[in-house]
Structures are given as C-alpha cells and as structure tokens.
Design a protein around this motif. Structure first.
Motif, short mmCIF file in Angstrom:
data_model
loop_
_atom_site.label_atom_id
_atom_site.label_comp_id
_atom_site.label_asym_id
_atom_site.label_seq_id
_atom_site.Cartn_x
_atom_site.Cartn_y
_atom_site.Cartn_z
N LEU A 160 0.81 -1.21 0.00
CA LEU A 160 0.00 0.00 0.00
C LEU A 160 0.84 1.26 0.00
O LEU A 160 0.63 2.19 -0.78
N TRP A 161 1.85 1.28 0.87
CA TRP A 161 2.64 2.51 1.00
C TRP A 161 3.44 2.77 -0.26
O TRP A 161 3.60 3.91 -0.71
N LEU A 162 3.94 1.69 -0.86
CA LEU A 162 4.72 1.82 -2.09
C LEU A 162 3.81 2.22 -3.25
O LEU A 162 4.20 2.99 -4.13
N TYR A 163 2.61 1.69 -3.22
CA TYR A 163 1.62 2.08 -4.24
C TYR A 163 1.35 3.58 -4.14
O TYR A 163 1.30 4.29 -5.14
N ALA A 164 1.20 4.04 -2.90
CA ALA A 164 0.94 5.47 -2.71
C ALA A 164 2.09 6.31 -3.23
O ALA A 164 1.89 7.33 -3.91
N ALA A 187 -7.77 11.39 -9.86
CA ALA A 187 -9.13 11.07 -9.42
C ALA A 187 -9.45 9.60 -9.66
O ALA A 187 -10.09 8.94 -8.83
N LEU A 188 -9.01 9.06 -10.78
CA LEU A 188 -9.25 7.64 -11.06
C LEU A 188 -8.57 6.76 -10.03
O LEU A 188 -9.12 5.74 -9.59
N VAL A 189 -7.38 7.15 -9.63
CA VAL A 189 -6.67 6.37 -8.61
C VAL A 189 -7.45 6.37 -7.30
O VAL A 189 -7.62 5.33 -6.66
N VAL A 190 -7.93 7.54 -6.93
CA VAL A 190 -8.67 7.63 -5.66
C VAL A 190 -9.94 6.80 -5.74
O VAL A 190 -10.22 5.98 -4.87
N PHE A 191 -10.70 7.02 -6.80
CA PHE A 191 -11.96 6.29 -6.93
C PHE A 191 -11.70 4.80 -7.11
O PHE A 191 -12.44 3.96 -6.60
N PRO A 195 -12.88 0.17 -4.37
CA PRO A 195 -13.29 -1.23 -4.36
C PRO A 195 -12.13 -2.22 -4.22
O PRO A 195 -12.31 -3.31 -3.70
N ARG A 196 -10.96 -1.79 -4.68
CA ARG A 196 -9.90 -2.80 -4.85
C ARG A 196 -8.99 -2.97 -3.65
O ARG A 196 -8.48 -4.03 -3.41
N ARG A 197 -8.80 -1.89 -2.91
CA ARG A 197 -7.79 -2.02 -1.87
C ARG A 197 -8.29 -1.69 -0.48
O ARG A 197 -7.51 -1.64 0.45
N GLY A 198 -9.57 -1.44 -0.38
CA GLY A 198 -10.12 -1.27 0.96
C GLY A 198 -10.13 0.16 1.43
O GLY A 198 -9.60 1.07 0.78
N LYS A 199 -10.72 0.33 2.60
CA LYS A 199 -10.97 1.67 3.11
C LYS A 199 -9.67 2.41 3.42
O LYS A 199 -9.53 3.59 3.14
N ALA A 200 -8.73 1.67 3.99
CA ALA A 200 -7.45 2.31 4.32
C ALA A 200 -6.78 2.84 3.06
O ALA A 200 -6.22 3.93 3.04
N ALA A 201 -6.86 2.04 2.01
CA ALA A 201 -6.24 2.43 0.75
C ALA A 201 -6.93 3.67 0.19
O ALA A 201 -6.29 4.58 -0.32
N TRP A 202 -8.25 3.68 0.32
CA TRP A 202 -9.00 4.83 -0.21
C TRP A 202 -8.61 6.11 0.53
O TRP A 202 -8.39 7.14 -0.08
N MET A 203 -8.50 5.98 1.85
CA MET A 203 -8.16 7.17 2.64
C MET A 203 -6.75 7.63 2.30
O MET A 203 -6.48 8.83 2.17
N LEU A 204 -5.87 6.64 2.15
CA LEU A 204 -4.49 6.99 1.79
C LEU A 204 -4.46 7.63 0.41
O LEU A 204 -3.75 8.62 0.18
#
Lengths: 608, 492
Positions: A160-164, A187-191, A195-204
C-alpha cells in the motif's frame, strides 16, 4: 464448456463494443468533412525534434503533440474516418482494459468515446476562438493517457505505502506530459482504490491526491515559466469558460470523466455480475447504452446551415472556384451571416458579376450561433477577405495576430507566404516556405511557392495572385481597421479616389451598399467615361437617385426595360406606405432582386 | 588511396579532411551568412553554420599554432569546449576556415579568415522574444542567453500572469552597469501593470501615476524607456503615449508613433518621481553618460495643429524628426542643466543615443522620420566621436534593412544591435567588434546551436542588452512580485 462459452461471449461483447466505438468515431469524423477540414487548416505539426521539444516545454505537451499529429490526418474524409476509427477504437480498448470491462458492460467504454465525440461535434463557431491545440483529438489523447496510467499503476503488485508513493511520483511526473488530464488520473486512482484495496487504501489515496494537487500546484509554475498558477489544472484542457453561456460546453467532458470515475469504482464489479442479468438483460443494457450514446452525439452536433455553408464556400475559395463560392452560399437557403454575404460578394466581384447581381441575393446579418460574438468576422475571414481584396498588409497583419493568439497553423503559413510573395518580400517568403517544408505533406505546396520567389513576373501571371494585383494599385496611407473588416473595406473602397477599373467597380459597389449617393455620382462619372454600357445595379441606382435628387441622367445608357421597371416601382410604392411596402410579398417578388429594394427596405444590418 | 584513408577515418567516427579535394575559387554559401574577415570574441559560443548546396561537407578550422577543429555533416556542430580552446589558441590572431564540399567530387571552396580579438564579450545577452506583431501579444519572454554557450534561461514569461483577455505585456528590461550592481528593472502593461525594480535581492513593483497632458487631452503614461544612472539608484524614464497605425501598402507595415512624451527621474530608494523636462516638445530615449553627469535624450519639436491627433498624425507622421540633446546633471542636487543639442539630425530622425563606456563614442540610430525605427528600413547605425565632434564611419554595421537598438559591452569593445537584414521582418541580434582605434568591424549573427535556428524562429529579438552578471531571481519569483500590490508613485 459453459466457462469457455461465457468467456467467448464476454470477449465478443468487448470486440463488438470496440468495433461500435470505432464505427461511431469513423462515422462522425467521416461525415463532418467540412468542419474537420477547418480543424486541419488550423492545425500544424512538425516531425522534427525541435518541434517535439517545443511542445514538451509546456504542460500537457505530449497530449498536444500527439493530438496535433492526429489532426494532420483530417485532410480528407477518408483519412479522418480511419484515424478516428483507430483512435476512438483504441480508447475503447484502453477503457475496457483499465476498468476490466467485458461483455455487455464493455459498451460503457463506447459511451465514453461518444461523450468525447460529442465534445468535438458541439464546437461549431467555437473552433475559431479556442486556443487549445487540436480540439478534435487532444481530449481523446489526454483521456486515453490518463486511463492508461491508471490501468498500469492499478495493476502494480505493490504494498500500500509503495503504491501510494508510486502514484505520487507518477502523478507529479505525468503533469508535464498530460497537463490538466493528470487530475483525471489522480481522481481515477482515488476512486479506483475504493473497491480494490479497501478503506485504508482509499483514505491513503485521498491523502495522496491532496498532496499531489498541492505539489503540482506549487511546483508546476516553478518548472514551467509560462504557466499561470491559477490555471495549473486547466493546462491542455479546452479553454471553454466555466460559467455563463459556455458552461454547457463542458457537459460532454463531465459525462466522459464522470463515467470513467464511476467505472473505476464499479467497472470490475459490473463485469463480474452482469451474468445475473441474463442475456435479455444484458442486451437491454447494451441497447440502452448504445442508444443513449448515439443520441448524445446527435444532440450535441452543432447543426447550423450558415456555418457549414461558410466552410464549404471557403473551401471553394481556396480552390479558386469562385462560382462554387456563390453556389455554396446560395445553397444554404437561410438568412446569411455577414461572413456569407462577404464571401459571396467577393466571389461576385472577382467573377465580374457584382454590379449586375450583388443585390439579387438575399442579404442579412444573421447572428453567429456562438457564445462569443466579438469580432467573429475578423476571426473567421479577415486574412482571406483582405488578401483577395488586395489589402495584403492587413491580411498579413491579422494572420500574424492570429498566429500570436492561437498558435501557428498551416493556414496562416500559407497566407504569410502569399502576402510576402505579393509584396515582393522574397527573403521573408523563403523564411515561411522553409517552415512550411517542416510540415509533413506540405512539400509540394512549399515547392510551388518556392518557384515564385524572386520572380515578380511569375507572381503576376500566377492564377493564385493574378486577380489581386490590380486591386493593390492604390497609394499607401496610414490607417487602421479596429478589427471591423466589412466596415473598413466599405469605407476604404467607397471613399477611394481614382484607381483602375477593378477599384472603381469596388468603389461603386461600396457606395451602393453604403447608400452613399454623393460618392456614387463621383465614381459613376469615372466609370461611365470608360464604359459604353452600365451594369444593371448602376442603372437602378442612377434612376433612383436621379429622381430623388433631381439629377438629369439622360446622358446615361439606361436600358428601357430597367427604366420601365423603375416606373412600375414608383407607381406601386405610391400606393403603399413604408411599413407595408417592406413586407409586401408582391413588391418583394417583383423588385426584391433590385438595388431599389435594398436601398429602401434593407436596413439595420449589423456587421463588424 | 587518399579516398580510402578518408573513408576509413570516417568509418572510425572522426571526421577527416578530404585530401583529394580540388581547390575552386568559389565562395561557400553559408547559413547563417558568416562571411570572411569577421572578428570574434575569444569567449563566444561556436559559430555553427550550414554549407548550402552540397551532399557532404567537411569544415576544418585551424589556429595559427596548427591546432585544428574538424567537423563533417550537413551542419557544423562544434563542441563548445573544443571551440573555446581553439579560439584561445588563436587569440589576437587569425583562424583559417577551410570548407570542403562534395556533390560528385570533393571541392575546397574559398577559405574564410576570422580574427579572434584579444577582448572578451560580456557573457550574457538579455532580450525579449516577441512576434513582430501589432496589437495582440501572447507569449512574450525575457530571456538570458549565455554568449559563451547556447544555454538560455527564461527570466520571465508573461503567460504566467495572463488569463484570457487579461493579458500582460512585458518589455524594456534595463540594467545598471551591465548588472554588476544587481540593479535592473522590467516594465509591465495591462494585467499586473507597472514596473519591477530590482536592487539585489529586493524586488518590488511600482506604478508611476499617469496624468493628463494639458493640451489636446493626450494622456501620458507611466515610465517606458528606461536608463539607469551608472552609480546612483536613479532611473531616467521617458513617459510616452504611444499609438500604432498600419501602412495600407508600404511593406514596412507598421508605424508606432508617440503622441506625447516627456522625461522623468525615478528615485528607486525614495520611491519618488519628478519631471526632468516637461514642455511642449516630445522627449524620449534617455541615456546616461558613464560618469552619470549628463543625460542624453531625443527630442522632437513636432506639434499637433488640430485636436484630431489621430488623423493629423496619420497625415504628418513623416514630419516627426528627433534630434539628440543632452542636459548636465548634478548628482548631489539632482538637478538638470539646460538642454544642448548634440546631434542635429538635419531633417532625419535620430534615436537611441548610447555612449560607449569610455564616454567617447555616441552610437545612435538614424532614419528618415519617427522614433520607432525597428519598422523603418531607412534606419541605420551612426556614431559620433564626442571628443572631436566628427562622425565615425560605421557603415560596415549597416545593411539595406533595419539596424536599430544597440548595446555596448562593458569593456566598450563590442556592440550588439538589432537588425532585420536576414528577411526584413524578423529582428535578430548581431555582434560587432569596435577596436581601440575607433573602428567598427564586420558584424556577425548571434551564434545558435543549429544553423537554421534563426531562419525557422518566428519571433523577433527585442532590446538586446549585454550584461556581465546573470539575473538571479527566477521567473517564478518575479511573477510572485508582480502579483503583489504595487507601490504607487506620484509624478511630482
């Protein structure tokens, strides 16, 4: 078996959706030949490294570079259809791949395509005022690149962190290439992370997005010296105003981007669950999407007979087909704009018909259907009209002004060369020819003009220039037109003293249009000395003003038929009041093609 | 055998001089048109050029000590460091430029000889890049070019402050003492209009108040043409009301005319401005002497006779003639003496007077009429020896096309000036040596990385100014200062 059958139907859906998108693109671009011809004329692309670096020195440089290259293929309807089919078909493929769309759901990629097509076909007269490069293709390219970037980063098997971090770096670096389309990617990354990486991912992702926006907004003006900090995320996007009459121009892009964002969230989910709809449900979904998409394109298409007629007439003018200009304007069967009137007037003049036929045709000043009205005639036709009317310096001037404001185009290069050749500025002509040579496909045109450099006699004899030189036989003066093309030409010709036969005719025509009796008599005296007969409109004017001003015109060669017709007009008008006469259908039918009708009843025409 | 050798060496990647070339007494056609007998500064960037007309070209430049620089290809591409080494080896002496060209066989064309002066040129040239446009402006950049290489930095780009119809014009960059003191200024019009005054790290935007002229209702605007006092934080400006008209037929195309103009003195420390002279004449183009004790400027006695100034100027523009005058200046009292005529243009029009750093030679532009000479083909450079009062022959600098704005190097040995000699419409900077005996030498075009750069560039170089020290604030920093509130300065 079921699984492979299901896979086959999913694949089939994707393929058909892609073919549909390609077909719509080809159909739209292949049938908008007139408009896309203008896109092509207003475009320019060069294949050398210097040009590439020049494009990349601005944010969104890759989008404009590729967009301009694609616009080079708009030269003919066939090429336009092919490149549109390939381009929009590829966009559909890319959208399907990025958001994992298959089967009936894949048709949503075609909906995105249609939204972008709607963005192109809605433009109309806005084409003359937009500064964005290659508006027929840059939204396609920008959107496609943003979606590709999303698809790539979305598939990276990273923590996740590396993705960010990756998204952050890609976002910052891509700004130079994509400009404002980077925001779409972000915006596409955020949206997409929802679905794909969960709530934590969305917030990040949301946090990264905010940081990215701040980073780009802070860094970009420091890197790109000409970037207005207020317009960081508008770079490369169409320069429609966000509010007012132009707000609706953004709707197709809102639809396209909104669909993409939605697909980022639910695309894979829809693909996975579409089987539950059954084949009927999927078919209905497909039909709904197709119908809505096609209707969206149809409803957005700028349909205006004035606009199309003007473009076709302009093409005829470029071919030197002056009868064709008249034909195209008259085929519109609607109240003409001043641009149409002026094109037809020019064609009538250059074919020696104006003093016989100018007032036979319907006049008018239909408003241009465009949110921006200021100096529309100037933007559309200044260089062309001035050039063909022998005002070469003014043609050059407005070509230069447009080059400054809207960027260099092949049309401007052509007029730079033409004006330089007519002015005998050989070195300057060579400079512009050297630039034209850098434009792929323009070598023959450049060679043709190069053959005229330094050969004044060849320029005189050349079909492209021969009719203009007699109109340049006037003394120099300091003047200005204030951007008011028609008014300047009318006053310039109307008040001119002397000149050759062509200029005297133009002076007379201007006097008639301006209803200037005093100057008419002066110019008529010159004309009559050198002609045994008078064109029809001159006879009409002489009869009319002769009577109104009590001037003896018995020395003028007036046809009996014209004199008789005038007598009838006098009798008829005597029985009607002014207000009635203007609208009286029989009066219009009998005299509507005479100067008399124009003089008495055509009023309040607005021009600039 | 020689052919094989040449081919072999070529195959090894190092260009070789064709040994089988036949000498012909024919001049090479070069782009840019670098000619014979040029004088080059020892620190100038490579003079890359293209030899037109051949299928292959080899160029060999030889210094007196035998050191050579050989290049092949359709265009030369001299490595900067190698070029500088060659010029250093030839300083105070001549380079021989041998040109070989092949269509069917190799020919050695007439050689050129370039003298490398013992004097360096200031390392930077600052100019504005602008289309030769008339009213509209979009992308205007002030750029700083290293004359020792091809490195170019954008100092300011007006698009950073422009939005839609609200554009910003930028012009009139001016430096005190070739920027050795860190004092310079830049002028903006329309959006975020005003003048940026830089004194070292301190940047501020000022707005000199406009006011109405008494006669004819002609408005006088804020500072336009600047000249920094050589030692004090003072800038002499002309304040001009300028109009623009268009030739209907003349290929010169544009007339830019002043309808009113006066001189003012701005104190950058106290932020005050006062008139230097304010009479019915029109003054413009102020320029200080190197000791700061005299101010040169141009003045015309042209007067409007009617209130319809636009029509009158359109009819009488050829009657506008400027002479060069000067006034003494007392730095302690900040007072000016009476005007003295320095150059009587004798029915022509003299503009842009600029004194050499030693105070002896006054370089100016002379044309048939008017003051915006970049549009006048009759404009040429002229020079006056202030010490003797004699004219100095600088015909070598001129061409049938425009020569106009000029700048001295800090050592007084080089002149950079604007010319449209290449095509009559696009302005290019040319560099010329002015030696200690007071003789001007043949000018050459500003070197570019590629030979056809100048031909393909569709913008003009405006106001070329030589500086010693580069401008330091970034374009972004300058832009930020633009957006701050301007300090209003009232003309006293």
């Amino acid at each position: 078996m079921r699984k492979s059958g299901s896979s086959l139907s999913l694949l089939l859906g994707s393929v058909v959706a892609t073919l549909f998108a390609a077909a719509v693109g080809a159909g739209v671009y292949g049938t908008q030949a007139d408009v896309l011809w203008k896109h092509y004329q207003r475009n320019l692309w060069m294949g050398d490294a210097d040009y590439l670096f020049e494009c990349l020195s601005q944010p969104g440089g890759l989008v404009s570079y590729v967009g301009r290259w694609l616009a080079e293929w708009l030269a003919t309807p066939c090429q336009a259809a092919v490149v549109a089919a390939v381009g929009f078909g590829l966009l559909a493929v890319v959208v399907q791949w990025a958001f994992r769309l298959r089967g009936a759901v894949a048709f949503l990629s075609a909906a995105v395509v249609c939204a972008l097509l709607a963005n192109t076909v809605q433009l109309g007269y806005m084409l003359y005022v937009l500064k964005v490069a290659a508006p027929a293709f840059t939204p396609l390219v920008g959107t496609a690149l943003a979606v590709v970037l999303f698809g790539i980063t979305d598939r990276l098997p990273l923590r996740l962190w590396l993705y960010a971090v990756t998204v952050g770096v890609v976002g910052v670096l891509s700004y130079g290439l994509l400009g404002g389309y980077t925001l779409l990617y972000i915006a596409l990354v955020v949206f997409g992370s929802i679905p794909r990486r969960g709530k934590a991912a969305w917030m990040l992702a949301a946090l990264v997005m905010q940081c990215l926006i701040v980073a780009i907004w802070t860094l970009a003006p420091r890197v790109f010296t000409g970037l207005n900090p207020d317009l960081v995320f508008m770079a490369g996007l169409p320069d429609y105003l966000l509010t007012g009459d132009e707000a609706s121009l953004w709707y197709p892009l809102y639809v396209a981007f909104g669909l993409l964002l939605a697909l980022a969230v639910v695309g894979p989910w829809m693909t996975a669950r579409q089987g539950k709809l059954g084949w009927i449900g999927q078919s209905l979904l497909t039909i709904l999407v197709v119908a809505a998409s096609v209707e969206g394109v149809r409803a957005s298409t700028f349909s205006d007979p004035d606009f199309r007629a003007t473009l076709r007439a302009e093409q005829a003018m470029e071919r030197g087909d002056w009868q064709g200009v008249i034909r195209e304007i008259n085929a519109a069967h609607c109240e003409p704009t001043r641009a149409m009137v002026m094109l037809r007037g020019l064609a009538l003049t250059l074919t020696g018909q104006s003093l016989d036929h100018h007032f036979q045709y319907a006049d008018g000043s239909h408003a241009y259907r465009c949110p921006r009205q200021a100096q529309m005639l100037r933007l559309m036709l200044s260089r062309q009209l001035y050039f063909h009317y022998g005002k070469v310096n003014y043609s050059y001037r407005w070509t230069m002004e447009d080059k400054v404001e809207y960027g260099l185009s092949r049309e401007q290069l052509r007029y730079f060369i033409r004006c330089s050749l007519l002015n005998g500025e050989w070195a300057l002509a060579q400079k512009y020819i050297a630039t034209l040579r850098r434009v792929p496909g323009s070598e023959a045109e450049a060679a043709r003009y190069a053959a005229l450099v330094g050969r004044a006699s060849a320029v005189v004899d050349d079909a492209e220039f021969a009719h203009i030189l007699p109109l340049m036989a006037y003394n120099n003066g300091l003047d200005g037109d204030g951007g008011l093309i028609e008014i300047y030409l009318l006053r310039n010709f109307g008040l001119m003293n002397g000149g050759g036969a062509e200029l005297v005719e133009l002076s007379l025509l201007a006097n008639l249009i301006e209803k200037d009796a005093d100057m008419f008599w002066r110019h008529l005296a010159v004309y009559a000395r050198h002609h045994e007969t008078l064109p029809r409109h001159l006879q009409e004017a002489a009869l009319m003003w002769g009577q109104l001003q009590g001037i003896d015109i018995t020395g003028l060669p007036i046809d009996e038929a014209v004199a008789g017709e005038f007598a009838q007009l006098v009798d008829r008008a005597a029985t009607l009041g002014d207000a009635q006469a203007a609208n009286d259908p029989s009066l219009r039918a009998q005299f509507g093609q005479t100067y008399w009708y124009y003089y008495f009843f055509v009023k309040n025409l607005k021009t600039n | 055998m020689a052919v094989v050798t040449a081919v072999t060496m070529a195959g090894c990647g190092k260009p070789s001089i064709p040994t089988d070339a036949c000498r012909v007494d024919k001049a090479a056609v070069l782009t840019p048109a670098y000619s014979d007998s040029l004088t080059l500064p020892v620190n100038i960037a490579p003079l890359n050029f293209c030899v037109e007309g051949g299928r292959e070209t080899v160029v060999c430049i030889t210094a007196p000590n035998g050191q050579q620089l050989v290049t092949d290809g359709l265009e030369t591409d001299f490595p900067v460091d190698d070029w500088h080494r060659l010029l250093a080896a030839a300083q105070g002496d001549w380079l021989t430029v041998d040109i070989y060209q092949r269509n069917d066989t190799w020919q050695q064309l007439r050689s050129l000889h370039w003298y490398v002066a013992p004097d360096s040129i200031d390392p930077y040239l600052v100019y504005r890049l602008i289309e030769p446009s008339y009213v509209a402006y979009e992308k205007l950049t002030i750029e700083q070019r290293s004359l020792e290489s091809f490195d170019t930095q954008v100092l300011y780009d007006n698009m950073a402050q422009s939005q839609g119809e609200n554009g910003q014009c930028v012009n009139c960059h001016s430096f005190q003492q070739w920027n050795t003191t860190g004092r310079w200024q830049l002028h903006f019009r329309q959006n975020f209009g005003g003048t940026l005054v830089a004194q070292g790290d301190r940047l501020e935007r000022i707005a000199i108040q406009s006011e109405q002229q008494g006669d004819g209702g002609v408005y006088v605007r804020g500072g336009v043409y600047p000249s920094w006092h050589p030692t004090q934080p003072l800038i002499a400006y002309s304040v001009n009301t300028t109009g623009q008209n268009f030739h209907t037929r003349d290929a010169q195309k544009v007339e830019v005319l002043d309808y009113a103009s006066h001189l003012i003195l701005y104190d950058a420390e106290k932020r005050t401005a006062s008139y230097i002279c304010r009479d019915s004449a029109m003054q413009t183009f102020p320029s200080w002497t190197p000791d700061g004790r005299r101010l040169y400027y141009c003045e015309t006695q042209f007067r409007f006779q009617t209130s319809d100034v636009d029509t009158e100027m359109a009819n009488r523009y050829q009657e506008v003639h400027y002479d060069v005058l000067a006034r003494s200046f007392d730095p302690s009292t900040r007072s000016f003496g009476p005007a003295e005529k320095v150059i009587d243009a004798q029915g022509r029009s003299a503009t842009v007077p600029r004194l050499s750093p030693d105070g002896r030679y006054l370089l100016y532009t002379l044309a048939d009429y008017g003051n915006f000479h970049i549009w006048h083909r009759s404009a040429d450079l002229h020079m006056l020896d202030v010490l003797t009062g004699d004219s100095v022959d600088v015909a070598v600098l001129n061409s049938p096309e425009v020569e106009s704005w000029h700048s001295w190097s800090s050592n007084g040995r080089w002149i950079v000036f604007s010319t449209r000699r290449e095509d009559g419409n696009y302005t290019r900077p040319y560099i010329a040596y002015f030696d200690r005996t007071g003789r001007a030498h043949r000018p050459f075009a500003l070197p570019q990385r590629t030979a056809h750069h100048s031909q393909l560039l569709l913008r003009s170089y405006n106001v070329p100014e030589l500086i010693v020290r580069p401008v330091e604030p970034s374009a972004y920093a300058i832009g930020q200062v633009c957006r701050r509130e301007a300090t209003e300065v009232t003309l006293q």
